[in-house]
Design an enzyme around this catalytic site. Structure first.
Site, PDB file in Angstrom:
ATOM      1  N   GLY A  97      11.982  -6.115   6.082  1.00 48.61           N
ATOM      2  CA  GLY A  97      11.874  -4.916   6.913  1.00 48.61           C
ATOM      3  C   GLY A  97      10.446  -4.600   7.338  1.00 48.61           C
ATOM      4  N   GLU A 124      14.722 -12.581   3.370  1.00 46.40           N
ATOM      5  CA  GLU A 124      16.015 -12.033   2.940  1.00 46.40           C
ATOM      6  C   GLU A 124      16.981 -13.110   2.436  1.00 46.40           C
ATOM      7  OE1 GLU A 124      14.346 -11.077   5.612  1.00 46.40           O
ATOM      8  OE2 GLU A 124      14.599  -8.928   5.983  1.00 46.40           O
ATOM      9  N   ALA A 177      12.491  -3.893   2.705  1.00 52.16           N
ATOM     10  CA  ALA A 177      13.330  -2.787   2.236  1.00 52.16           C
ATOM     11  C   ALA A 177      13.219  -2.739   0.717  1.00 52.16           C
ATOM     12  CB  ALA A 177      14.767  -3.008   2.669  1.00 52.16           C
ATOM     13  N   GLU A 233       9.871  -6.715  10.273  1.00 47.46           N
ATOM     14  CA  GLU A 233      10.721  -6.183  11.351  1.00 47.46           C
ATOM     15  C   GLU A 233      10.095  -4.925  11.955  1.00 47.46           C
ATOM     16  OE1 GLU A 233      14.114  -6.532   8.574  1.00 47.46           O
ATOM     17  OE2 GLU A 233      15.165  -7.387  10.285  1.00 47.46           O
TER      18      GLU A 233
HETATM   19  N1  CO8 Z   1      11.358  -3.495  -3.045  1.00 45.77           N
HETATM   20  C1  CO8 Z   1      11.101  -2.828  -4.186  1.00 45.77           C
HETATM   21  N2  CO8 Z   1      10.031  -3.070  -4.958  1.00 45.77           N
HETATM   22  C2  CO8 Z   1       9.177  -4.042  -4.565  1.00 45.77           C
HETATM   23  C3  CO8 Z   1       9.382  -4.781  -3.393  1.00 45.77           C
HETATM   24  C4  CO8 Z   1      10.528  -4.469  -2.597  1.00 45.77           C
HETATM   25  N3  CO8 Z   1      10.800  -5.083  -1.429  1.00 45.77           N
HETATM   26  N4  CO8 Z   1       8.391  -5.691  -3.284  1.00 45.77           N
HETATM   27  C5  CO8 Z   1       7.587  -5.511  -4.344  1.00 45.77           C
HETATM   28  N5  CO8 Z   1       8.054  -4.521  -5.122  1.00 45.77           N
HETATM   29  C6  CO8 Z   1       7.482  -4.017  -6.383  1.00 45.77           C
HETATM   30  C7  CO8 Z   1       7.679  -5.006  -7.512  1.00 45.77           C
HETATM   31  O1  CO8 Z   1       8.963  -4.893  -8.070  1.00 45.77           O
HETATM   32  C8  CO8 Z   1       6.575  -4.596  -8.453  1.00 45.77           C
HETATM   33  O2  CO8 Z   1       6.989  -3.448  -9.152  1.00 45.77           O
HETATM   34  P1  CO8 Z   1       6.666  -3.317 -10.756  1.00 45.77           P
HETATM   35  O3  CO8 Z   1       5.176  -3.313 -10.838  1.00 45.77           O
HETATM   36  O4  CO8 Z   1       7.298  -2.003 -11.103  1.00 45.77           O
HETATM   37  O5  CO8 Z   1       7.296  -4.500 -11.396  1.00 45.77           O
HETATM   38  C9  CO8 Z   1       5.451  -4.167  -7.514  1.00 45.77           C
HETATM   39  O6  CO8 Z   1       6.068  -3.911  -6.248  1.00 45.77           O
HETATM   40  C10 CO8 Z   1       4.399  -5.255  -7.310  1.00 45.77           C
HETATM   41  O7  CO8 Z   1       5.063  -6.428  -6.907  1.00 45.77           O
HETATM   42  P2  CO8 Z   1       4.875  -7.837  -7.679  1.00 45.77           P
HETATM   43  O8  CO8 Z   1       4.483  -7.618  -9.086  1.00 45.77           O
HETATM   44  O9  CO8 Z   1       6.082  -8.662  -7.396  1.00 45.77           O
HETATM   45  O10 CO8 Z   1       3.619  -8.392  -6.872  1.00 45.77           O
HETATM   46  P3  CO8 Z   1       3.257  -9.921  -6.582  1.00 45.77           P
HETATM   47  O11 CO8 Z   1       1.903  -9.911  -5.988  1.00 45.77           O
HETATM   48  O12 CO8 Z   1       3.495 -10.770  -7.771  1.00 45.77           O
HETATM   49  O13 CO8 Z   1       4.313 -10.372  -5.459  1.00 45.77           O
HETATM   50  C11 CO8 Z   1       5.560 -10.153  -3.397  1.00 45.77           C
HETATM   51  C12 CO8 Z   1       4.302  -9.746  -4.202  1.00 45.77           C
HETATM   52  C13 CO8 Z   1       5.507 -11.638  -3.034  1.00 45.77           C
HETATM   53  C14 CO8 Z   1       5.548  -9.313  -2.134  1.00 45.77           C
HETATM   54  C15 CO8 Z   1       6.815  -9.874  -4.254  1.00 45.77           C
HETATM   55  O14 CO8 Z   1       6.741  -8.542  -4.759  1.00 45.77           O
HETATM   56  C16 CO8 Z   1       8.108  -9.994  -3.471  1.00 45.77           C
HETATM   57  O15 CO8 Z   1       8.581 -11.087  -3.261  1.00 45.77           O
HETATM   58  N6  CO8 Z   1       8.679  -8.843  -3.055  1.00 45.77           N
HETATM   59  C17 CO8 Z   1       9.940  -8.846  -2.335  1.00 45.77           C
HETATM   60  C18 CO8 Z   1       9.773  -9.260  -0.906  1.00 45.77           C
HETATM   61  C19 CO8 Z   1      11.100  -9.299  -0.202  1.00 45.77           C
HETATM   62  O16 CO8 Z   1      11.993 -10.053  -0.549  1.00 45.77           O
HETATM   63  N7  CO8 Z   1      11.251  -8.469   0.861  1.00 45.77           N
HETATM   64  C20 CO8 Z   1      12.463  -8.379   1.636  1.00 45.77           C
HETATM   65  C21 CO8 Z   1      13.324  -7.275   1.117  1.00 45.77           C
HETATM   66  S1  CO8 Z   1      14.915  -7.244   1.881  1.00 45.77           S
HETATM   67  C22 CO8 Z   1      14.657  -6.526   3.387  1.00 45.77           C
HETATM   68  O17 CO8 Z   1      13.572  -6.171   3.741  1.00 45.77           O
HETATM   69  C23 CO8 Z   1      15.868  -6.375   4.241  1.00 45.77           C
HETATM   70  C24 CO8 Z   1      15.625  -5.495   5.460  1.00 45.77           C
HETATM   71  C25 CO8 Z   1      16.935  -5.172   6.108  1.00 45.77           C
HETATM   72  C26 CO8 Z   1      17.765  -4.310   5.205  1.00 45.77           C
HETATM   73  C27 CO8 Z   1      19.129  -4.091   5.705  1.00 45.77           C
HETATM   74  C28 CO8 Z   1      19.880  -3.281   4.654  1.00 45.77           C
HETATM   75  C29 CO8 Z   1      21.313  -3.344   4.601  1.00 45.77           C
END
Ligand code: CO8
Length: 263
Positions: A111, A134, A66, A114
């Site tokens: 997500g 998460e 998400a 999921e």
């Molecule tokens: N949301 C928003 N932006 C994201 C996300 C995300 N989930 N993941 C990556 N991005 C963005 C980064 O912020 C970055 O943006 P910018 O260039 O503007 O800084 C760009 O994508 C590239 O990402 P990174 O520079 O971080 O790339 P890396 O290769 O260094 O890392 C990762 C890649 C490991 C995937 C890292 O980006 C990361 O850890 N992302 C988050 C992953 C995560 O925690 N996902 C779970 C999210 S929570 C969820 O899914 C809950 C679902 C249920 C929701 C229920 C709601 C109530």
């Protein structure tokens, strides 16, 4: 219809949805979820589509979860609405009356995992990464991950992944039974499309009946599940596709399924 956050294309009987927010690694925000819902309306209304493929744009990500920048703004009521919306959409995906294959080409996190878990099966590239991270954000999976992952790989293995938030490579996801098969990145889409075309060449009525029988029976006891199978079998045995399939066998030719749901 033209979408802003995804690409929707149809080739022959196979539709493909490409999640397309590469700057956010295809993270799911409200707009993308709304568009995804619209594609499911389009798919259900188009009887020519027999199989759906899901993948992510670029080489790096399927869906990185998400959209955290949107999640971070939610109050509890908004979070409940977003989670409910995601769950309903993902449930709708699981119940689409056609087979759905996830071609996971990179990060499938939160997500994103999921979404893939609600597909009928998952193919992955050797560079894909799965996880429910998460817990690391101080939240829990909210799009069905606690339920679908536990049912797929067993509760203890699911709890380990959910409690640690660990990200695992495709090879480990394959060993756990999350992924059916891992391919070199360059071959993933070709292989997924090949399987999609093979499935699309089968009878539409029997594909629908088989999917319903497995999905509706899996969370019941065996006797109930067997009854579900009997009913699904009875429905498809009189279909045009069944007549064609059996006649083709008897006449020693390849079946040409019309896929007409009315016969
Ligand atoms: N949301 C928003 N932006 C994201 C996300 C995300 N989930 N993941 C990556 N991005 C963005 C980064 O912020 C970055 O943006 P910018 O260039 O503007 O800084 C760009 O994508 C590239 O990402 P990174 O520079 O971080 O790339 P890396 O290769 O260094 O890392 C990762 C890649 C490991 C995937 C890292 O980006 C990361 O850890 N992302 C988050 C992953 C995560 O925690 N996902 C779970 C999210 S929570 C969820 O899914 C809950 C679902 C249920 C929701 C229920 C709601 C109530």
């Amino acid at each position: 219809m033209v979408y802003e956050n995804l690409i929707f294309k149809i080739e022959g009987n196979v539709a493909t949805i490409v999640f397309d927010r590469p700057k956010a690694l295809n993270a799911l925000n409200s707009n993308l979820l709304d568009e995804f819902l619209q594609t499911m309306d389009e798919i259900e209304a188009n009887e020519k589509i027999h199989v759906l493929l899901l993948t992510g744009s670029g080489e790096k990500s399927f869906i990185a979860g998400a959209d955290i920048t949107e999640l971070a703004t939610f109050n509890p009521l908004q979070a409940k609405k977003f989670s409910k919306k995601g769950q309903l959409i993902i449930q709708r995906l699981q119940e689409l009356p056609i087979p759905v294959i996830a071609a996971v080409n990179g990060f499938a996190l939160g997500g994103g995992s999921e979404m893939a878990l609600a597909c009928d099966f998952i193919y992955a590239s050797d560079s894909a990464t799965f996880g429910l991270p998460e817990i690391t954000l101080g939240i829990i999976p909210g799009f069905g991950g606690t339920q679908r992952l536990s049912r797929l790989i067993g509760i203890n293995k699911a709890k380990e992944l959910i409690f640690t938030g660990k990200m695992i490579p495709a090879s480990e996801a394959e060993k756990l039974g999350i992924v059916n098969k891992v391919f070199p990145a360059a071959e993933l889409m070709g292989e997924a499309e090949k399987t999609a075309r093979l499935i699309a060449s089968k009878g539409r009525v029997s594909l629908r009946a088989a999917k319903e029988a497995v999905n509706n029976g899996i969370n019941t006891d065996l006797a109930t599940g067997l009854n579900i199978e009997v009913d699904a079998f009875a429905i498809c045995v009189t279909s045009g596709d069944a007549k064609e399939g059996m006649n083709a066998f008897i006449e020693k030719r390849k079946a040409e399924f019309a896929g007409d749901l009315d016969r």
